[in-house]
Design a protein around this motif. Structure first.
Motif, short mmCIF file in Angstrom:
data_model
loop_
_atom_site.label_atom_id
_atom_site.label_comp_id
_atom_site.label_asym_id
_atom_site.label_seq_id
_atom_site.Cartn_x
_atom_site.Cartn_y
_atom_site.Cartn_z
N GLU A 52 -23.54 33.29 -49.84
CA GLU A 52 -24.22 32.01 -50.03
C GLU A 52 -24.48 31.79 -51.51
O GLU A 52 -25.06 32.63 -52.19
CB GLU A 52 -25.55 32.00 -49.26
CG GLU A 52 -25.39 32.16 -47.76
CD GLU A 52 -26.73 32.20 -47.07
OE1 GLU A 52 -27.74 31.79 -47.70
OE2 GLU A 52 -26.79 32.67 -45.93
N ARG A 53 -24.09 30.64 -52.01
CA ARG A 53 -24.29 30.31 -53.42
C ARG A 53 -25.78 30.28 -53.78
O ARG A 53 -26.19 30.74 -54.84
CB ARG A 53 -23.65 28.95 -53.71
CG ARG A 53 -23.83 28.46 -55.14
CD ARG A 53 -23.12 27.14 -55.36
NE ARG A 53 -23.47 26.57 -56.64
CZ ARG A 53 -22.89 26.89 -57.79
NH1 ARG A 53 -21.93 27.80 -57.81
NH2 ARG A 53 -23.28 26.33 -58.92
N ALA A 54 -26.61 29.77 -52.86
CA ALA A 54 -28.05 29.70 -53.12
C ALA A 54 -28.64 31.09 -53.29
O ALA A 54 -29.55 31.30 -54.10
CB ALA A 54 -28.76 28.97 -51.98
N LEU A 55 -28.11 32.06 -52.56
CA LEU A 55 -28.63 33.42 -52.65
C LEU A 55 -28.24 34.06 -53.99
O LEU A 55 -29.02 34.82 -54.58
CB LEU A 55 -28.09 34.25 -51.49
CG LEU A 55 -28.95 35.44 -51.01
CD1 LEU A 55 -30.36 34.99 -50.69
CD2 LEU A 55 -28.31 36.11 -49.82
N ASN A 56 -27.05 33.78 -54.48
CA ASN A 56 -26.64 34.29 -55.79
C ASN A 56 -27.51 33.69 -56.90
O ASN A 56 -27.86 34.37 -57.86
CB ASN A 56 -25.17 33.96 -56.04
CG ASN A 56 -24.25 34.76 -55.15
OD1 ASN A 56 -24.46 35.95 -54.93
ND2 ASN A 56 -23.22 34.11 -54.62
N ARG A 57 -27.86 32.43 -56.75
CA ARG A 57 -28.75 31.81 -57.73
C ARG A 57 -30.15 32.42 -57.64
O ARG A 57 -30.81 32.63 -58.66
CB ARG A 57 -28.81 30.30 -57.50
CG ARG A 57 -29.56 29.52 -58.59
CD ARG A 57 -29.46 28.03 -58.32
NE ARG A 57 -30.04 27.26 -59.41
CZ ARG A 57 -31.34 26.96 -59.51
NH1 ARG A 57 -32.19 27.39 -58.58
NH2 ARG A 57 -31.79 26.26 -60.53
N GLU A 58 -30.60 32.70 -56.41
CA GLU A 58 -31.91 33.34 -56.24
C GLU A 58 -31.95 34.70 -56.92
O GLU A 58 -33.00 35.10 -57.43
CB GLU A 58 -32.23 33.50 -54.76
CG GLU A 58 -32.56 32.21 -54.04
CD GLU A 58 -33.89 31.64 -54.51
OE1 GLU A 58 -34.70 32.36 -55.12
OE2 GLU A 58 -34.13 30.44 -54.24
#
Length: 612
Positions: free
Chosen positions: A96-102
């Motif tokens: 998940e892209r959002a998780l990498n940003r997190e």
């Protein structure tokens, strides 16, 4: 055909073996503006910059597919040093892209709450995680999602040998319950890297020890430098220089040469010529090996920086002025740590303004003469040309109330008022000013022109101003050049001193600011402006590099403000945004992008700063 098929096979096996998720990749560049703000907002060290690090060999076990494809040997980790928080250039660990940003945001928060940097690796990160979650309860749910994704990514620990299984379990427990593990016993192989944690500075290949740095001079400030677009920090090691009489050279066989050719006398590149592929070569190396052969550029520069003989040097007006210096590691002031010399150009000859500067000087004199003295309406005067109605009403009310009143000032008088301010311009004359900003001008030429036009402009206003320059060679020799004192008139002699300016040595900015503040603080004006003109960050040979020099300069600026002065920095350094906000504050500096425009920008900037 074979190469084409081989390329397709290489792409296929690499794509199959790769454990990341390229479609969900997040680059550090995407949050490069958010990252430093977020880090400092959470209480992170304001002196740290945020930039990309470099991949390092981790030494952990790899899957057989990774070994076949020849990938997975290196990993980008997060770590800090004295001046920088290094983060991965990109993260694609999770689907998940959002998780990498997190993960980026978690690493920034973790670094901001690194409460035990000297503790063991696993203890340090548990303490940092606990401090982060206590200070930021809202990140608890995000942290749990990251931990769940990381445990899933790490795979099944049951397949590992017993010792490595125990080490892996300790890491998992520390991730799930920060503070539960007090000791870490590694197995035969290093554990798989933990992207949620900070790592030692810098992360080194497994089994290697970092050698202490030698006290060699740094590279010169000036000259052409090929820049790395991502500004990564490289892993390096110190090695011994290979000996020319190595017996293994005898084993060389001429048959191993692919071709023979007769000697042809042609121009060949030197070792110091620019190499356009140097950055690419550095990216392909796991570790940069550095050897000291006694013939390095730094050695030659050190020879060039030997101080001139006394007969050829500038005149010494005052020697042995002792100044303190801030030691940021000890968080204490070191009294009488620096010795400053006040110098005056020996061979400066009076001269007129250069012909190419005269049109600009005429315009500036005309503009600044209007500021020299202006009519001001002074209220509550004993005599004047007009009645002060406010004073009359106030006086009548006080008289009617029966209160005793002093002799009233009931008039408005119009008088010419002189500007009540003084300015000291301090110019950086370090070695970097010998660099070229165009085909026709060096930095030192731009500084000379700027100071001349500045003097012409302020000479027209009647404002009190002084001009000084500085450079340094270690703390015992801070060279402080008198160009124009407050009590001197700007004339041909001062222009001659400006024309005699030449590149000096290094940039011990803290000592120069402290002495300038002491001079300016003696001026009995209501406003006192300290202008610092520079082209780079503070540095010198004796540990006055990086964070040490920046923190000492920052303390010197704070001392100047406590004296009632207004320090302001004008720079042409493209990277000034990384350190000047920490030194002078968000509104305490300006970056001049085109160095050649500095002579015109500086006088106009003075008008804005003085509020006229």
């Amino acid at each position: 055909m074979e190469e084409f098929v081989g390329g397709l096979w290489d792409k296929l096996i690499t794509r199959t073996a790769y454990r990341g998720f390229p479609q969900a990749r997040v680059e550090l560049k995407e949050i490069e503006k958010l990252a430093p703000v977020f880090f400092r907002a959470l209480g992170g060290d304001a002196g740290l910059n945020v930039r990309a690090g470099t991949a390092t060999a981790h030494g952990a076990r790899r899957s057989w597919m990774e070994r076949i494809a020849g990938i997975g040997e290196r990993v980008e980790l997060a770590w800090t040093d004295d001046a920088t928080l290094h983060l991965p250039a990109s993260i694609d660990l999770y689907p998940e892209r959002a998780l990498n940003r997190e993960l980026y945001l978690w690493l920034l928060a973790l670094a901001a709450h690194d409460v035990a940097p000297e503790a063991a690796w696993i203890v340090r990160n548990q303490e940092a995680a606990r401090a982060t979650l206590e200070a930021l309860p809202g990140m608890a749910a995000r942290y749990r999602k990251l931990v769940e994704a990381e445990l899933l990514r790490r795979g099944d620990a049951a397949r590992l040998p017993a010792a490595e299984k125990q080490a892996e379990q300790a890491i998992r427990d520390a991730l799930c319950e920060p503070g539960s593990i007090n000791e870490f016993v590694p197995g035969e192989r290093p554990p798989f890297p933990v992207p949620l944690w900070l790592h030692p500075e810098p992360p080194l290949p497994a089994g290697e020890q970092r050698r202490p740095a030698k006290g060699e001079p740094q590279q010169p400030e000036g000259g052409k430098v090929n820049k790395d677009a991502e500004a990564r920090k490289r892993s390096a090691e110190n090695v011994d220089m290979p000996k020319a009489d190595n017996p293994f050279v005898l084993l060389f066989r001429a048959e191993s040469l692919f071709t023979w050719a007769e000697y042809v006398k042609v121009n060949r590149s030197l070792d110091e010529d620019d190499n356009d592929d140097a950055v690419k070569a550095a990216n392909d190396l796991d570790v940069l090996s550095v050897a000291n052969d006694g013939k390095t550029t730094a050695s030659r520069i050190r020879f060039d920086l030997d101080l001139p003989a006394e007969a050829d040097d500038d005149l010494v007006l005052a020697d042995g002025i002792l100044l303190p210096e801030w030691h940021y590691r000890k968080q204490q002031m070191q009294p009488a740590h620096c010795r400053l010399q006040m110098l005056l150009a020996r061979d400066a000859q009076p001269c007129e303004l250069p012909v190419d500067l005269r049109p600009a000087a005429r315009r500036l004199r005309s503009q600044f003469q209007a500021l020299s003295s202006q009519r001001a309406r002074l209220r509550a005067q004993a005599n004047g040309t007009d009645l002060d109605l406010d004073a009359c009403v106030r006086h009548a009310a006080e008289k009617a109330s029966g209160l005793p009143t002093a002799e009233p000032g009931l008039y408005i008088d119009s008088r010419r008022q002189q500007r009540d301010l003084s300015c000291l311009l301090l110019a950086d004359l370090s070695l970097s000013t010998d660099a070229w900003v165009s085909n026709s001008a060096r930095v030192i030429d731009v500084i000379r022109n700027s100071m001349m036009l500045f003097g012409e402009a302020l000479g027209a206003t009647g404002d009190r101003f002084a001009l000084y320059g500085f450079s340094s060679v270690r703390r015992e020799n801070v060279r402080y050049h008198l160009i124009k004192g407050f009590d001197e008139r700007y004339d041909a002699a001062i222009r001659g001193r400006v024309a005699a300016l030449k590149p000096g040595f290094y940039t011990r900015m803290g000592a120069a600011i402290r002495h300038s503040a002491a001079i300016l603080s003696k001026q009995k004006t209501s406003r006192r402006l300290l202008l610092i003109l520079t082209d780079g960050k503070p540095n010198d040979l004796d540990k006055y590099e990086g964070r040490y020099g920046i923190e000492d300069t920052r303390v010197a600026v704070q001392e100047a403000r406590r004296l009632g002065l207004t320090p302001f920095c004008v720079t042409i350094d493209e990277k000034a945004g990384e350190y000047l906000p920490h030194l002078f504050g968000a509104n305490g500096y300006v970056v001049v992008r085109d160095a050649e425009t500095l002579p015109k920008v500086l006088p106009n900037l003075y008008v804005q700063l003085t509020g006229e």
